[in-house]
Design a protein around this motif. Structure first.
Motif, PDB file in Angstrom:
ATOM      1  N   ASP A   1       0.743  -1.210  -0.124  1.00  0.00           N
ATOM      2  CA  ASP A   1      -0.022  -0.085  -0.052  1.00  0.00           C
ATOM      3  C   ASP A   1       1.062   1.129  -0.014  1.00  0.00           C
ATOM      4  O   ASP A   1       0.498   2.308  -0.701  1.00  0.00           O
ATOM      5  CB  ASP A   1      -0.960   0.114   1.250  1.00  0.00           C
ATOM      6  CG  ASP A   1      -2.003  -0.964   0.945  1.00  0.00           C
ATOM      7  OD1 ASP A   1      -2.259  -1.533   0.067  1.00  0.00           O
ATOM      8  OD2 ASP A   1      -2.605  -1.397   2.400  1.00  0.00           O
TER       9      ASP A   1
ATOM     10  N   GLU B   1       2.406   1.547  -3.425  1.00  0.00           N
ATOM     11  CA  GLU B   1       1.417   2.046  -4.432  1.00  0.00           C
ATOM     12  C   GLU B   1       1.050   3.620  -4.392  1.00  0.00           C
ATOM     13  O   GLU B   1       0.720   4.357  -5.085  1.00  0.00           O
ATOM     14  CB  GLU B   1       0.193   1.320  -4.316  1.00  0.00           C
ATOM     15  CG  GLU B   1      -0.886   1.590  -5.438  1.00  0.00           C
ATOM     16  CD  GLU B   1      -0.482   1.347  -6.683  1.00  0.00           C
ATOM     17  OE1 GLU B   1      -0.721   2.167  -7.774  1.00  0.00           O
ATOM     18  OE2 GLU B   1       0.573   0.562  -7.070  1.00  0.00           O
ATOM     19  N   SER B   2       1.213   3.810  -3.006  1.00  0.00           N
ATOM     20  CA  SER B   2       0.616   5.341  -2.888  1.00  0.00           C
ATOM     21  C   SER B   2       1.919   6.236  -3.141  1.00  0.00           C
ATOM     22  O   SER B   2       1.445   7.278  -3.785  1.00  0.00           O
ATOM     23  CB  SER B   2       0.474   5.640  -1.239  1.00  0.00           C
ATOM     24  OG  SER B   2       0.292   6.965  -0.847  1.00  0.00           O
TER      25      SER B   2
ATOM     26  N   SER C   1       1.739   6.256  -6.950  1.00  0.00           N
ATOM     27  CA  SER C   1       0.673   7.052  -7.763  1.00  0.00           C
ATOM     28  C   SER C   1       0.922   8.521  -7.550  1.00  0.00           C
ATOM     29  O   SER C   1       0.545   9.293  -8.408  1.00  0.00           O
ATOM     30  CB  SER C   1      -0.699   6.967  -6.654  1.00  0.00           C
ATOM     31  OG  SER C   1      -1.251   5.474  -6.829  1.00  0.00           O
ATOM     32  N   GLU C   2       1.532   9.119  -6.447  1.00  0.00           N
ATOM     33  CA  GLU C   2       1.891  10.354  -6.203  1.00  0.00           C
ATOM     34  C   GLU C   2       2.799  10.802  -7.603  1.00  0.00           C
ATOM     35  O   GLU C   2       2.673  11.813  -8.012  1.00  0.00           O
ATOM     36  CB  GLU C   2       2.433  10.782  -5.239  1.00  0.00           C
ATOM     37  CG  GLU C   2       2.945  12.018  -4.722  1.00  0.00           C
ATOM     38  CD  GLU C   2       3.754  12.289  -3.563  1.00  0.00           C
ATOM     39  OE1 GLU C   2       4.251  13.554  -3.535  1.00  0.00           O
ATOM     40  OE2 GLU C   2       3.520  11.494  -2.626  1.00  0.00           O
TER      41      GLU C   2
ATOM     42  N   ARG D   1       3.159   9.366 -10.354  1.00  0.00           N
ATOM     43  CA  ARG D   1       2.511   9.275 -11.633  1.00  0.00           C
ATOM     44  C   ARG D   1       1.608  10.433 -11.933  1.00  0.00           C
ATOM     45  O   ARG D   1       1.589  10.992 -12.907  1.00  0.00           O
ATOM     46  CB  ARG D   1       1.363   7.848 -11.789  1.00  0.00           C
ATOM     47  CG  ARG D   1       2.139   6.596 -11.889  1.00  0.00           C
ATOM     48  CD  ARG D   1       1.278   5.448 -12.003  1.00  0.00           C
ATOM     49  NE  ARG D   1       1.668   4.143 -11.825  1.00  0.00           N
ATOM     50  CZ  ARG D   1       1.457   3.682 -10.589  1.00  0.00           C
ATOM     51  NH1 ARG D   1       0.637   4.093  -9.616  1.00  0.00           N
ATOM     52  NH2 ARG D   1       2.048   2.380 -10.509  1.00  0.00           N
ATOM     53  N   GLU D   2       0.762  11.049 -10.854  1.00  0.00           N
ATOM     54  CA  GLU D   2      -0.157  11.976 -10.868  1.00  0.00           C
ATOM     55  C   GLU D   2       0.991  13.376 -11.469  1.00  0.00           C
ATOM     56  O   GLU D   2       0.286  14.163 -11.625  1.00  0.00           O
ATOM     57  CB  GLU D   2      -0.931  12.077  -9.633  1.00  0.00           C
ATOM     58  CG  GLU D   2      -1.956  11.093  -9.735  1.00  0.00           C
ATOM     59  CD  GLU D   2      -2.554  11.219  -8.062  1.00  0.00           C
ATOM     60  OE1 GLU D   2      -2.299  12.090  -7.414  1.00  0.00           O
ATOM     61  OE2 GLU D   2      -3.350  10.280  -7.992  1.00  0.00           O
TER      62      GLU D   2
ATOM     63  N   GLU E   1       6.673  -1.325  -9.873  1.00  0.00           N
ATOM     64  CA  GLU E   1       5.474  -2.053 -10.209  1.00  0.00           C
ATOM     65  C   GLU E   1       5.696  -3.572 -10.164  1.00  0.00           C
ATOM     66  O   GLU E   1       4.645  -4.206  -9.923  1.00  0.00           O
ATOM     67  CB  GLU E   1       5.226  -1.471 -11.478  1.00  0.00           C
ATOM     68  CG  GLU E   1       4.362  -0.020 -11.331  1.00  0.00           C
ATOM     69  CD  GLU E   1       3.842   0.510 -12.718  1.00  0.00           C
ATOM     70  OE1 GLU E   1       4.525  -0.004 -13.851  1.00  0.00           O
ATOM     71  OE2 GLU E   1       3.320   1.548 -12.654  1.00  0.00           O
TER      72      GLU E   1
ATOM     73  N   ASN F   1       4.665  -4.850  -6.615  1.00  0.00           N
ATOM     74  CA  ASN F   1       3.488  -4.826  -6.355  1.00  0.00           C
ATOM     75  C   ASN F   1       2.617  -6.103  -6.899  1.00  0.00           C
ATOM     76  O   ASN F   1       1.477  -6.605  -6.552  1.00  0.00           O
ATOM     77  CB  ASN F   1       2.758  -3.628  -6.958  1.00  0.00           C
ATOM     78  CG  ASN F   1       2.875  -2.447  -5.874  1.00  0.00           C
ATOM     79  OD1 ASN F   1       3.573  -2.468  -4.909  1.00  0.00           O
ATOM     80  ND2 ASN F   1       2.655  -1.134  -6.109  1.00  0.00           N
TER      81      ASN F   1
END
Length: 262
Positions: free
Chosen positions: A41, A44-45, A48-49, A51-52, A90, A93
């Motif tokens: 988690d 992934e968090s 995600s940050e 990627r954004e 990745e 994950n």
């Protein structure tokens, strides 16, 4: 009879031992799974940050790295390193067989192998000069760009009392030149000014550290002899900082400086 009792006690002991071992094993397995889920988690968090933070559609498009400027090369190398880092993370994950503690935000660039070339090229020392060229610009500014903070100057200062000002920096060196001044709000006049031109050599390290720049001290303090409203301004390391403050006659109560700033 005694022999049978001994056998029964022995069997009970064996079964108890097996049960305890099984329980411990199950507990360890549960803890490993829980740790895996937590770390997945977290990873992934972070991803995600990252990627954004891709707020641009494309990076520098060129096949001739030799023709790039130093700033373009650092941005190009950073973007490619980050893309490779994301792909590698990745994989973790997608694999339940791998329990690997994820790197924190401040470790990604300074320790991961994907950024070895970027670190070797000395790009950490010039982040403010190339960050705007990166597709990860937002992430760069939020996580690895140097940060500065004004220390020692508060929202209220006493007239004719010496003011000691320092600038704290979290970054990769303290070779920044700076230009500082204090401006009177009343007529926009500069009442104090000090400039420093750096001539130091940047050490070969890529781990952010805490540095302090002395702007005024006991030997050369700032002393303001007129009541009024002022602003302290400084340009340092491609950054502009300012802090407004009021010079008063005296403190009515004995209050910690920090309380005046709330």
């Amino acid at each position: 009879m005694n022999t049978r009792l001994v056998i029964i006690v022995g069997m009970v002991t064996v079964f108890a031992g097996v049960g305890i071992a099984y329980g411990i094993n199950q507990y360890d397995y549960y803890q490993d799974q829980k740790q895996y889920e937590e770390w997945r988690d977290i990873r992934e968090s972070i991803l995600s940050e990252i990627r954004e933070s891709k707020n641009r559609n494309q990076t520098i498009q060129t096949t001739d790295i030799g023709s790039m400027s130093d700033e373009e090369r650092c941005a190009w190398t950073f973007d490619n390193s980050m893309n490779e880092f994301v792909r590698e993370q990745e994989k973790y994950n997608d694999s339940r067989d791998t329990v690997s503690k994820p790197l924190s935000e401040d470790q990604i660039v300074s320790t991961s192998i994907q950024f070895a070339k970027w670190r070797g090229d000395g790009c950490a020392f010039s982040i403010p000069e190339w960050a705007h060229l990166s597709i990860y610009e937002n992430w760069v500014w939020e996580n690895i760009a140097p940060t500065f903070k004004i220390k020692g100057l508060h929202s209220r200062m006493v007239v004719n009392e010496p003011i000691f000002i320092t600038i704290e920096k979290i970054g990769y060196h303290m070779c920044d030149s700076w230009d500082a001044r204090i401006v009177d709000f009343k007529d926009n006049a500069t009442i104090w000014k000090k400039t420093y031109h750096s001539g130091c050599v940047i050490a070969d390290h890529t781990t952010p550290k805490l540095f302090q720049f002395t702007i005024s001290n006991e030997i050369h303090p700032v002393v303001i002899s007129t009541l009024g409203n002022y602003t302290f301004q400084i340009e340092i390391g491609h950054i502009f900082l300012k802090k407004d403050f009021t010079v008063i006659e005296y403190f009515e109560d004995i209050v910690m400086y920090e309380e005046w700033d709330k």
